[in-house]
Motif scaffolding. Structure first.
Motif, short mmCIF file in Angstrom:
data_model
loop_
_atom_site.label_atom_id
_atom_site.label_comp_id
_atom_site.label_asym_id
_atom_site.label_seq_id
_atom_site.Cartn_x
_atom_site.Cartn_y
_atom_site.Cartn_z
N UNK A 15 -0.97 -2.13 -0.29
CA UNK A 15 -1.02 -3.05 -1.42
C UNK A 15 -1.54 -2.33 -2.65
N UNK A 16 -1.36 -2.94 -3.82
CA UNK A 16 -1.90 -2.36 -5.04
C UNK A 16 -3.42 -2.27 -4.96
N UNK A 17 -4.02 -3.24 -4.31
CA UNK A 17 -5.48 -3.23 -4.14
C UNK A 17 -5.91 -2.06 -3.27
N UNK A 21 -8.18 1.19 -4.35
CA UNK A 21 -9.41 1.57 -3.64
C UNK A 21 -9.39 3.05 -3.28
N UNK A 22 -8.24 3.55 -2.85
CA UNK A 22 -8.13 4.97 -2.52
C UNK A 22 -8.37 5.81 -3.77
N UNK A 241 -4.97 5.30 4.30
CA UNK A 241 -5.00 4.02 3.60
C UNK A 241 -6.42 3.48 3.51
N UNK A 242 -6.61 2.49 2.66
CA UNK A 242 -7.92 1.85 2.55
C UNK A 242 -8.29 1.16 3.86
#
Length: 258
Positions: A15-17, A21-22, A241-242
């Motif tokens: 996701x964009x979120x 975060x990354x 990924x986050x």
């Protein structure tokens, strides 16, 4: 996670979120990781070392050894500070998981690959630089407030392969290991049966083809404590990924060497 289980993820687009975060973790200032150098004869390498924010002298703390990928090979003592190192600087991790983190930088490849003709997959082999790191960890245990029953190792790409090399060389040292997109080593597998090992790989990885890690999992799962996450739609450089970053501490700190 149950041992011997292969979990497949499909259509797992970040996701964009998650992407944000990354990016945030990668942007973190790492000055709390203090620079140093290990040396043994003609062999030396740089490292950075993070200590818990607050150390109580009557307590022992986990140590996490983080191995970098081939893109960070060098001597500047900065390139190895990627996502798997910086994630421990997140405020929530600093507070909830007080740990030591050791991030060495290898001046040459820490692991090289060759074909195992009997298995028909690539396997990894380390060198004297990994030997130096492992010997230095023994010294850190003596000189710092490190819990010898909670020493963990993880790495991405070449670092995942070096993680496999490290646990094969010193199965006595580690409480758990995470191999992300690496190439496995198949020596001394019987000595790893009691060690929790988490493998993460993308099916579409063409930098380090996943068959080596898949084969390691298949051989270990009847007796060992191994789990694998296979991302069916991920390549090599989009595997971190986050969600994975958030899951790593929760899994690692459940593992304590008997």
């Amino acid at each position: 996670m149950k041992y011997g289980i292969r979990t497949e993820f499909r259509d797992k687009a970040d996701s964009l979120q998650s992407l944000a975060r990354i990016r945030y973790i990668k942007s973190l200032d790492y000055s709390d990781f203090k620079a140093g150098k290990f040396k043994n004869g003609n062999v030396d390498l740089n490292y950075r070392f993070l200590k818990p924010k607050k150390i109580e002298q009557d307590k022992k703390y986990p140590l996490i050894l983080v191995f970098h990928g081939s893109g960070a090979v060098g001597t500047n003592n900065t390139a190895q500070m990627g996502l798997l190192s910086k994630m421990w600087l997140l405020q929530e991790n600093r507070e909830k998981y007080p740990v030591y983190v050791l991030s060495p930088q290898f001046p040459v490849r820490s692991s090289n690959y060759h074909l195992d003709e009997s298995r028909n997959v690539k396997v990894s082999q380390s060198n004297e630089y990994l030997d130096l790191v492992l010997k230095s960890v023994d010294s850190l245990i003596i000189n710092e407030n490190i819990d010898p029953n909670r020493i963990y190792v993880m790495g991405f790409s070449m670092g995942g392969a070096t993680t496999s090399n490290a646990i094969s060389k010193r199965p006595d040292l580690f409480a758990a290991a995470i191999n992300i997109s690496g190439i496995s080593q198949f020596d001394k597998m019987d000595s790893l049966l009691q060690m929790p090992i988490w493998i993460v790989h993308g099916s579409l990885d063409t930098d380090n083809f996943p068959q080596s890690n898949f084969k390691f999992f298949d051989e270990m799962k009847p007796k060992g404590k191994v789990v694998i996450w296979e991302f069916k739609d991920k390549y090599h450089n989009n595997i971190l990924s986050a969600e994975l970053v958030d899951r790593i501490p929760k899994w690692l700190f459940k593992q304590i060497k008997p």
